[in-house]
Design a protein around this motif. Structure first.
Motif, mmCIF file in Angstrom:
data_model
loop_
_atom_site.group_PDB
_atom_site.id
_atom_site.type_symbol
_atom_site.label_atom_id
_atom_site.label_comp_id
_atom_site.label_asym_id
_atom_site.label_seq_id
_atom_site.Cartn_x
_atom_site.Cartn_y
_atom_site.Cartn_z
ATOM 1 N N HIS A 1 0.835 -1.207 0.000
ATOM 2 C CA HIS A 1 0.000 0.000 0.000
ATOM 3 C C HIS A 1 0.870 1.258 0.000
ATOM 4 N N ILE A 2 1.931 1.261 0.806
ATOM 5 C CA ILE A 2 2.818 2.425 0.849
ATOM 6 C C ILE A 2 3.516 2.619 -0.493
ATOM 7 N N ALA A 3 4.017 1.529 -1.059
ATOM 8 C CA ALA A 3 4.707 1.623 -2.359
ATOM 9 C C ALA A 3 3.765 2.156 -3.433
ATOM 10 N N LEU A 4 2.541 1.635 -3.479
ATOM 11 C CA LEU A 4 1.582 2.115 -4.472
ATOM 12 C C LEU A 4 1.195 3.565 -4.216
ATOM 13 N N GLY A 5 1.070 3.935 -2.938
ATOM 14 C CA GLY A 5 0.774 5.336 -2.626
ATOM 15 C C GLY A 5 1.840 6.255 -3.192
ATOM 16 N N GLU A 6 3.097 5.883 -3.035
ATOM 17 C CA GLU A 6 4.204 6.670 -3.571
ATOM 18 C C GLU A 6 4.176 6.701 -5.097
ATOM 19 N N LEU A 7 3.947 5.534 -5.693
ATOM 20 C CA LEU A 7 3.990 5.434 -7.150
ATOM 21 C C LEU A 7 2.845 6.198 -7.813
ATOM 22 N N TYR A 8 1.655 6.081 -7.255
ATOM 23 C CA TYR A 8 0.528 6.834 -7.814
ATOM 24 C C TYR A 8 0.778 8.334 -7.709
ATOM 25 N N LEU A 9 1.428 8.743 -6.629
ATOM 26 C CA LEU A 9 1.747 10.160 -6.478
ATOM 27 C C LEU A 9 2.705 10.605 -7.577
ATOM 28 N N LEU A 10 3.733 9.790 -7.839
ATOM 29 C CA LEU A 10 4.678 10.103 -8.913
ATOM 30 C C LEU A 10 4.004 10.106 -10.279
ATOM 31 N N ALA A 11 2.945 9.309 -10.410
ATOM 32 C CA ALA A 11 2.207 9.230 -11.675
ATOM 33 C C ALA A 11 1.094 10.273 -11.749
ATOM 34 N N ASN A 12 1.073 11.199 -10.781
ATOM 35 C CA ASN A 12 0.054 12.267 -10.727
ATOM 36 C C ASN A 12 -1.363 11.727 -10.584
ATOM 37 N N GLN A 13 -1.483 10.597 -9.892
ATOM 38 C CA GLN A 13 -2.802 10.025 -9.603
ATOM 39 C C GLN A 13 -3.064 10.199 -8.102
ATOM 40 N N SER A 14 -3.375 11.438 -7.723
ATOM 41 C CA SER A 14 -3.468 11.790 -6.310
ATOM 42 C C SER A 14 -4.573 11.036 -5.583
ATOM 43 N N ASP A 15 -5.732 10.860 -6.231
ATOM 44 C CA ASP A 15 -6.837 10.167 -5.572
ATOM 45 C C ASP A 15 -6.470 8.710 -5.279
ATOM 46 N N ALA A 16 -5.853 8.060 -6.251
ATOM 47 C CA ALA A 16 -5.440 6.667 -6.052
ATOM 48 C C ALA A 16 -4.379 6.581 -4.962
ATOM 49 N N SER A 17 -3.468 7.547 -4.938
ATOM 50 C CA SER A 17 -2.431 7.575 -3.911
ATOM 51 C C SER A 17 -3.046 7.706 -2.524
ATOM 52 N N LEU A 18 -4.000 8.616 -2.382
ATOM 53 C CA LEU A 18 -4.649 8.827 -1.089
ATOM 54 C C LEU A 18 -5.337 7.555 -0.606
ATOM 55 N N LYS A 19 -6.000 6.854 -1.495
ATOM 56 C CA LYS A 19 -6.683 5.608 -1.113
ATOM 57 C C LYS A 19 -5.699 4.578 -0.571
ATOM 58 N N GLU A 20 -4.523 4.506 -1.186
ATOM 59 C CA GLU A 20 -3.531 3.534 -0.725
ATOM 60 C C GLU A 20 -3.014 3.890 0.667
ATOM 61 N N PHE A 21 -2.766 5.168 0.907
ATOM 62 C CA PHE A 21 -2.286 5.558 2.236
ATOM 63 C C PHE A 21 -3.374 5.420 3.291
ATOM 64 N N GLU A 22 -4.628 5.659 2.906
ATOM 65 C CA GLU A 22 -5.727 5.434 3.853
ATOM 66 C C GLU A 22 -5.827 3.955 4.208
ATOM 67 N N ALA A 23 -5.652 3.106 3.204
ATOM 68 C CA ALA A 23 -5.659 1.662 3.468
ATOM 69 C C ALA A 23 -4.485 1.274 4.360
ATOM 70 N N ALA A 24 -3.329 1.882 4.127
ATOM 71 C CA ALA A 24 -2.155 1.590 4.947
ATOM 72 C C ALA A 24 -2.397 1.976 6.407
ATOM 73 N N ALA A 25 -3.065 3.108 6.627
ATOM 74 C CA ALA A 25 -3.344 3.556 7.993
ATOM 75 C C ALA A 25 -4.304 2.609 8.705
ATOM 76 N N ARG A 26 -5.220 2.006 7.949
ATOM 77 C CA ARG A 26 -6.143 1.051 8.570
ATOM 78 C C ARG A 26 -5.400 -0.219 9.000
ATOM 79 N N ILE A 27 -4.341 -0.545 8.280
ATOM 80 C CA ILE A 27 -3.549 -1.731 8.626
ATOM 81 C C ILE A 27 -2.620 -1.444 9.796
ATOM 82 N N ASP A 28 -1.978 -0.275 9.776
ATOM 83 C CA ASP A 28 -1.005 0.070 10.823
ATOM 84 C C ASP A 28 -1.181 1.534 11.197
ATOM 85 N N ASP A 29 -1.817 1.777 12.335
ATOM 86 C CA ASP A 29 -2.067 3.138 12.788
ATOM 87 C C ASP A 29 -0.849 3.743 13.470
ATOM 88 N N LYS A 30 0.241 3.016 13.533
ATOM 89 C CA LYS A 30 1.416 3.501 14.240
ATOM 90 C C LYS A 30 2.611 3.726 13.319
#
Length: 331
Positions: free
Chosen positions: A212-241
């Motif tokens: 999820h973190i890797a995809l969040g970074e990659l989507y950001l580099l690909a200018n796909q901000s919405d997709a990036s945000l979804k990946e980081f939100e999913a990452a936070a649900r997995i690990d809140d710390k």
């Protein structure tokens, strides 16, 4: 407003020999102590072995699987495999060799014997067993992955990529190979290829924080901000710390002007990593834009406590302090 920094997590590929554990291997001090007694042994000849010599010359399967061997052979194989999983590598080798003495064409025993040898540092022996594995079953995907790790250990990246691609050709959902290829493509700036591998990974396992973190970074580099945000939100649900995940979420919400959400995640990042400089600076910017100069000054000063040479934080702290003095004089 200052440009919001989106820090990308360093593109660490993965542990090399350490990741190649027998299926279901459990960690523990006993296992680590036993493995630490073994010394790495690999010949220059094996380091330079041509890729063509490692690959099978035929496509037909001639070996036997677990269901095709006798109960006695299966018992030795299972005992050896379990011993390997618990780090008892000498026992693993003993019983896997017993199984192979009774049934030399037992594919899984060959493969696991190679793993045990590799973990013992007996690299030449491991490679020979994996070569035999592929002669018995050219479609044994895990063996290609293991050989790719050997290539990476010896700085033969191109050969490693070939082996990893062969691995996923035989098993499109081989998670370790997909992850390795994804990180290698990410490190090389091949954004779309990296996304493809990580998406294939998620087709089988959607619960891996690293992906999820890797995809969040990659989507950001690909200018796909919405997709990036979804990946980081999913990452936070997995690990809140995870402070980096919270920082990334704060930066995404900051860019969208969802400032309360941004502050929440910046604060969470600093709670988890007290030296998270950019979180303090970005919080300061939000507070400053709202006219909350005391809070802005506190945030900038916290940033300067981490890096006293940060000219942006110092300039903004001075501006916030000036605003507070002007307000006091006007009241």
């Amino acid at each position: 407003m200052r440009h919001i920094t989106i820090r990308l997590v360093p593109a660490v590929l993965f542990c090399l020999a350490a990741v190649m554990l027998l299926s279901g291997c459990k960690s523990g001090s006993g296992r680590r102590q036993e493995q630490s007694r073994f010394r790495l042994s690999v010949s220059e000849e094996m380091k330079q072995i041509p890729l063509s010599e490692l690959l099978p010359k035929t496509t037909g399967r001639s070996g036997k699987g677990e269901k095709e061997v006798s109960e006695k052979v299966r018992y030795d194989y299972m005992y050896g495999t379990l011993a390997g999983q618990y780090g008892r590598l000498k026992v693993a080798v003993e019983y896997l060799r017993k199984a192979l003495a009774k049934e030399p064409n037992f594919i899984d025993a060959r493969h696991n014997l190679g793993l045990a040898y590799y973990k013992m540092g007996r690299i030449d022996d491991a490679i020979r067993e994996w070569m035999k594995t592929l002669r018995l079953d050219p479609g044994y995907a895990e063996t290609y992955y293991n050989l790719a790790i050997f290539m990476l250990d010896n700085n033969r990246k191109a050969d490693a990529i070939t082996l990893l691609e062969t691995c996923i050709k035989h098993d499109p959902h081989h998670l370790k190979a997909r992850f390795a290829l994804g990180k290698m493509c990410q490190a090389d700036g091949k954004i779309q290829d990296a996304i493809r591998h990580f998406r294939a990974y998620q087709a089988k396992d959607r619960g891996d924080l690293r992906v999820h973190i890797a995809l969040g970074e990659l989507y950001l580099l690909a200018n796909q901000s919405d997709a990036s945000l979804k990946e980081f939100e999913a990452a936070a649900r997995i690990d809140d710390k995870n402070p980096q995940v919270h920082y990334q979420l704060g930066a995404h919400y900051h860019r969208r002007n969802w400032l309360d959400k941004a502050i929440f995640h910046y604060k969470r990042a600093t709670e988890l990593a007290a030296d998270h400089l950019d979180s303090y600076i970005n919080m300061g910017d939000i507070y400053f834009s709202r006219g909350e100069y005391a809070s802005a000054l506190a945030a900038y000063n916290a940033a300067l406590g981490i890096d006293s040479t940060n000219s942006y934080a110092r300039r903004k702290a001075e501006a916030a302090e000036k605003k507070l003095l002007e307000r006091d004089r006007g009241s």
